[in-house]
Enzyme design. Structure first.
Site, PDB file in Angstrom:
ATOM      1  N   ASP A  23      50.280  19.262  43.883  1.00  0.00           N
ATOM      2  CA  ASP A  23      51.134  20.361  43.435  1.00  0.00           C
ATOM      3  C   ASP A  23      50.851  21.581  44.307  1.00  0.00           C
ATOM      4  OD1 ASP A  23      52.500  22.416  42.189  1.00  0.00           O
ATOM      5  OD2 ASP A  23      51.967  21.795  40.163  1.00  0.00           O
ATOM      6  N   HIS A  66      50.457  29.274  42.636  1.00  0.00           N
ATOM      7  CA  HIS A  66      49.063  29.054  42.266  1.00  0.00           C
ATOM      8  C   HIS A  66      48.084  29.372  43.400  1.00  0.00           C
ATOM      9  CE1 HIS A  66      50.795  27.140  38.784  1.00  0.00           C
ATOM     10  NE2 HIS A  66      51.432  26.273  39.551  1.00  0.00           N
ATOM     11  N   ILE A  81      48.141  32.052  39.359  1.00  0.00           N
ATOM     12  CA  ILE A  81      47.751  31.512  38.059  1.00  0.00           C
ATOM     13  C   ILE A  81      47.356  30.040  38.195  1.00  0.00           C
ATOM     14  CG2 ILE A  81      49.230  33.131  36.828  1.00  0.00           C
ATOM     15  CD1 ILE A  81      51.242  30.854  36.470  1.00  0.00           C
ATOM     16  N   GLY A  99      49.434  24.588  34.793  1.00  0.00           N
ATOM     17  CA  GLY A  99      49.430  24.260  33.375  1.00  0.00           C
ATOM     18  C   GLY A  99      48.767  22.927  33.092  1.00  0.00           C
TER      19      GLY A  99
END
Length: 227
Positions: free
Chosen positions: A126, A131, A146, A149
């Protein structure tokens, strides 16, 4: 700006993972992905994606993953505002809202994330710059990159395996989660767990901000004899 809107202004709201076989040794796996739902929410759209993995030879299902994605700025495509478009292949498979008990949790597990946690998780494939790139993160409304998830979900499930399954991942039957808020790499995650029959209700909070970031439940094949 349009390119960023398309690629990065989405978030995973909820998801469910149903596991039929934990071991796939010797199997030839095949994966099919399909759109299971689409809902017009005005300024946004909600897309449901279903992924089914099965043994190519026998046709035996291995696991099914159902995810719900919130697409900012993608709504408003219905012909009528009074009757917005809404389609779902099977509403029973949607991740239900978990009601967290008011009682004290059965178990609590605290685990710290690394400041480099998102960079490490990128190795899973990913590579969304939300991120890793501070500029993209600020455009999306965050002070810094961030955490993924699914990485947060991994911390929660690991806590359940350690505290409830006593380290045995084969006890896990299904996983369901609803993302509530972002996590910054380096923050401390506190996972609270409640037993509900053969389900473990859980809630993950960020210790530094005292904010819930994830909730859901983990289905079990059985309870550990060591509980």
């Amino acid at each position: 700006m349009v390119l960023i809107d398309i690629l990065y202004f989405w978030s995973s709201v909820a998801g469910s993972l149903f596991i039929w076989y934990a071991s796939t040794v010797g199997m030839q796996l095949q994966v099919k992905t399909s759109i299971a739902g689409l809902h017009d929410k005005g300024k946004a759209a909600i897309l449901e994606i279903e992924t089914l993995c099965y043994d190519r030879v026998s046709g035996q299902p291995i696991f099914m993953n159902r995810s719900t994605i919130y697409l900012r700025g993608a709504g408003g495509f219905s012909k009528s505002f009074q009757s917005p478009f809404s389609y779902s292949k099977d509403s029973a498979k949607q991740a239900p809202v978990v009601r967290i008990p008011k009682s004290e949790p059965f178990a609590v597990f605290e685990d710290g994330t690394l400041r480099s946690q998102a960079l490490l998780y990128r190795l899973s494939g990913d590579y969304n710059p939300l991120h890793s790139d501070p500029i993209v993160a600020k455009v999306a409304g965050f002070s810094r990159p961030i955490l993924h998830g699914l990485c947060t979900l991994g911390f929660a499930v690991r806590a359940v395996i350690r505290c409830i399954c006593r380290g045995n991942p084969d006890i896990v039957k299904s996983i369901s989660g609803r993302f509530l808020l972002h996590v910054f790499p380096g923050e401390t995650l506190v996972t609270e767990m409640w037993l509900d029959g053969l389900r473990v209700l859980y809630r993950v909070k960020v210790k530094e901000r005292n904010k819930p970031v994830l909730s859901g439940h983990v289905g079990l094949h059985r309870l550990s004899s060591q509980l």
